[in-house]
Design a protein around this motif. Structure first.
Motif, PDB file in Angstrom:
ATOM      1  N   ALA A   1      10.398  -3.774   4.858  1.00  0.00           N
ATOM      2  CA  ALA A   1      10.849  -4.897   5.684  1.00  0.00           C
ATOM      3  C   ALA A   1       9.802  -5.265   6.726  1.00  0.00           C
ATOM      4  O   ALA A   1       9.555  -6.456   6.981  1.00  0.00           O
ATOM      5  N   VAL A   2       9.180  -4.261   7.339  1.00  0.00           N
ATOM      6  CA  VAL A   2       8.154  -4.536   8.343  1.00  0.00           C
ATOM      7  C   VAL A   2       6.916  -5.153   7.686  1.00  0.00           C
ATOM      8  O   VAL A   2       6.332  -6.100   8.221  1.00  0.00           O
ATOM      9  N   GLU A   3       6.524  -4.652   6.522  1.00  0.00           N
ATOM     10  CA  GLU A   3       5.413  -5.278   5.792  1.00  0.00           C
ATOM     11  C   GLU A   3       5.729  -6.739   5.475  1.00  0.00           C
ATOM     12  O   GLU A   3       4.866  -7.612   5.609  1.00  0.00           O
ATOM     13  N   ALA A   4       6.967  -6.991   5.047  1.00  0.00           N
ATOM     14  CA  ALA A   4       7.362  -8.363   4.717  1.00  0.00           C
ATOM     15  C   ALA A   4       7.300  -9.258   5.944  1.00  0.00           C
ATOM     16  O   ALA A   4       6.879 -10.421   5.870  1.00  0.00           O
TER      17      ALA A   4
ATOM     18  N   LEU B   1      -0.022  -1.862   6.393  1.00  0.00           N
ATOM     19  CA  LEU B   1      -0.006  -1.499   7.795  1.00  0.00           C
ATOM     20  C   LEU B   1      -0.946  -0.323   8.024  1.00  0.00           C
ATOM     21  O   LEU B   1      -1.252   0.441   7.103  1.00  0.00           O
ATOM     22  N   ASP B   2      -1.407  -0.164   9.241  1.00  0.00           N
ATOM     23  CA  ASP B   2      -2.252   0.974   9.581  1.00  0.00           C
ATOM     24  C   ASP B   2      -1.459   2.269   9.422  1.00  0.00           C
ATOM     25  O   ASP B   2      -0.377   2.417   9.985  1.00  0.00           O
ATOM     26  N   LEU B   3      -2.010   3.196   8.639  1.00  0.00           N
ATOM     27  CA  LEU B   3      -1.289   4.421   8.321  1.00  0.00           C
ATOM     28  C   LEU B   3      -0.925   5.215   9.572  1.00  0.00           C
ATOM     29  O   LEU B   3       0.183   5.738   9.686  1.00  0.00           O
ATOM     30  N   GLU B   4      -1.823   5.311  10.527  1.00  0.00           N
ATOM     31  CA  GLU B   4      -1.544   6.103  11.724  1.00  0.00           C
ATOM     32  C   GLU B   4      -0.454   5.451  12.571  1.00  0.00           C
ATOM     33  O   GLU B   4       0.328   6.142  13.226  1.00  0.00           O
ATOM     34  N   VAL B   5      -0.407   4.136  12.564  1.00  0.00           N
ATOM     35  CA  VAL B   5       0.670   3.433  13.275  1.00  0.00           C
ATOM     36  C   VAL B   5       2.011   3.739  12.618  1.00  0.00           C
ATOM     37  O   VAL B   5       3.017   4.006  13.301  1.00  0.00           O
TER      38      VAL B   5
ATOM     39  N   GLY C   1       0.815  -1.198   0.000  1.00  0.00           N
ATOM     40  CA  GLY C   1       0.000   0.000   0.000  1.00  0.00           C
ATOM     41  C   GLY C   1       0.850   1.250   0.000  1.00  0.00           C
ATOM     42  O   GLY C   1       2.084   1.193   0.126  1.00  0.00           O
ATOM     43  N   ASP C   2       0.198   2.398  -0.164  1.00  0.00           N
ATOM     44  CA  ASP C   2       0.884   3.688  -0.130  1.00  0.00           C
ATOM     45  C   ASP C   2       0.709   4.343   1.242  1.00  0.00           C
ATOM     46  O   ASP C   2      -0.348   4.229   1.871  1.00  0.00           O
ATOM     47  N   TYR C   3       1.743   5.062   1.658  1.00  0.00           N
ATOM     48  CA  TYR C   3       1.757   5.696   2.972  1.00  0.00           C
ATOM     49  C   TYR C   3       2.181   7.155   2.797  1.00  0.00           C
ATOM     50  O   TYR C   3       3.373   7.467   2.761  1.00  0.00           O
ATOM     51  N   PRO C   4       1.207   8.074   2.685  1.00  0.00           N
ATOM     52  CA  PRO C   4       1.539   9.480   2.422  1.00  0.00           C
ATOM     53  C   PRO C   4       1.829  10.268   3.695  1.00  0.00           C
ATOM     54  O   PRO C   4       1.394   9.915   4.790  1.00  0.00           O
ATOM     55  N   ASP C   5       2.568  11.362   3.508  1.00  0.00           N
ATOM     56  CA  ASP C   5       2.740  12.399   4.535  1.00  0.00           C
ATOM     57  C   ASP C   5       3.238  11.844   5.867  1.00  0.00           C
ATOM     58  O   ASP C   5       2.606  11.981   6.910  1.00  0.00           O
TER      59      ASP C   5
END
Length: 464
Positions: free
Chosen positions: A296-299, A308-312, A272-276
């Protein structure tokens, strides 16, 4: 003393603390009495023997394993910080340390406590002695300081216990002592020339050594590399049956802009994409480190299939620190420290300084180890340094200031170079030069990890 004649609780606590400090000093001295980490045989035999005697503690938790030439420590810290934000208990192993041996072994983000460090040593020491004795019988040197620290780290992580360990190699990969563990995720930051005496004289030889951390069934997360390195990594993955994810193909940096206290980045991850995302460290290289860390964490968490949760992610990156990496340690004048110690690191430092800071004048405070490419490092930094104060650290490997001064004079010209052998006096000199005339000047202390560490200490900064 209490009325009964017995020590009161405050006295007892003070006595206990004194005993811990004494024992901690003894443990540190015993470890440092071993050969240094760059004095090593290219073999895993000794560390494997110790691990087997300990019951293979490195198998008690999953591992994310990192190698590369530059960016390993920062990326390790970013990965570990994201994992903690996800609610996992972590072990983190990095090297070298800035101020204290215990920095190398961190539990849930904090250097291992004195009591836990002593306990780990007491558990491991008898087995180090057994393997040292076997080595002597075979005509081999005893285990070095780094190998012993790896054994302590894995024992401490198993004892904690941790949910995951994020482990940075010391040198290379295939025969690095950390490689007795099998990383579920293997991370490779950009590979360049460094430690040629131990790893090989070409990028291809070094990449072959470093790719040895990619194990069967692992997911390899690979930063931007030279084409010849990419092929070596692909060959290794095919050989062992690992899956690869490349920056610029499956993940990467979408954007980055300078922001107050760091930079604002957007990242395309594996899922996924993780902006800002606010990243409170400087330089494009750190933005790329962040992209690698996120992948690496996604993997690790979902095999790269679940975002992953964007706010996390935002909270995790906002809490990232990278001591000694273009770190501001004083204001008025601004003093920055950076551990760049090879040409690739110097390029990243130069570019980050141009990108993130607008000083009217920058004075370099430079001390470089004798086995490093001092001339090449100084040539790279010359465009961003108005003047240079050449000095030395307390390291026995430090280049003599007179020698380093001559090298600097050939590059900068004699009128831009000042030689001050004592580091404390050199720092004062550089600060005075940066402050002269009321200009908005800054001091950049660089050339080695030791340089960054000792300048931090002179300015009263010891936290990591």
């Amino acid at each position: 003393m209490s009325p009964s004649g017995r020590p009161d609780s405050a006295q007892q606590a003070a006595a206990e603390q004194l005993a811990v400090r004494k024992r901690l000093r003894e443990v540190s001295e015993a470890l440092l009495a071993r050969a240094p980490e760059n004095d090593v045989e290219p073999s895993l035999d000794q560390i494997r023997q110790v691990m087997e005697l300990l019951g293979d503690p490195q198998r008690a938790f999953p591992v994310i394993h990192l190698t590369g030439t530059n960016g390993k420590t920062s990326t390790t810290r970013m990965i570990e910080r994201l994992l903690r934000e996800l609610g996992l208990s972590t072990g983190r192993f990095t090297s070298p340390h800035l101020h204290d041996l215990r920095e190398r072994i961190a539990l849930s983000g904090e250097p291992i406590g004195p009591e836990a460090f002593i306990a780990a040593y007491d558990d491991v020491a008898p087995f180090l002695e057994i393997v040292d004795a076997l080595s002597r019988e075979a005509g081999r040197p005893r285990m070095n300081y780094f190998q012993a620290m790896v054994a302590l780290a894995y024992a401490a992580f198993a004892d904690a216990p941790v949910d995951v360990a994020v482990v940075e190699v010391g040198l290379g990969g295939a025969w690095d002592a950390t490689n007795v563990a099998d990383g579920q995720v293997a991370v490779m930051t950009p590979v360049a020339l460094d430690h040629q005496r131990l790893l090989g004289s070409t990028v291809e030889e070094i990449a072959t050594e470093k790719s040895g951390i990619i194990k069967p069934g692992a997911i390899g997360v690979v930063g931007v590399q030279e084409p010849e390195v990419v092929q070596i990594v692909r060959d290794r993955a095919e050989e062992v049956g690992a899956d690869l994810r490349f920056e610029g193909e499956q993940f990467g940096l979408l954007s980055h802009d300078v922001a107050v206290g760091g930079q604002l980045i957007s990242v395309r991850g594996l899922a996924g994409d993780y902006p800002d995302l606010l990243l409170p460290v400087h330089g494009t290289h750190q933005a790329h480190n962040a992209a690698i860390a996120l992948a690496a964490v996604e993997a690790f968490v979902g095999g790269g299939e679940q975002p992953l949760d964007l706010e996390v992610v935002r909270a995790g990156f906002a809490g990232v620190t990278s001591p000694g990496r273009l770190e501001i340690v004083r204001r008025s004048p601004t003093v920055m420290v950076d551990a760049a110690h090879n040409p690739a690191g110097a390029v990243s430092l130069r570019d980050a300084l141009n990108e993130a800071f607008t000083f009217t004048k920058v004075v370099g405070l430079v001390a470089i180890l004798a086995d490093k490419e001092a001339g090449e490092i100084l040539e790279i930094l010359e465009p961003v340094l108005d003047e240079v104060v050449v000095t030395r650290t307390s390291s026995p490997r430090a280049t003599d200031p007179a020698v380093l001064g001559r090298i600097a004079a050939e590059i900068f010209g004699e009128d831009r170079v000042t030689v001050v052998p004592d580091l404390s006096e050199a720092l004062d000199t550089a600060a005075g030069m940066a402050d002269a005339g009321g200009v908005a000047g800054g001091v950049l202390a660089t050339g080695s990890v030791v340089t960054a560490a000792e300048v931090r200490m002179l300015l009263g900064v010891t936290t990591t």
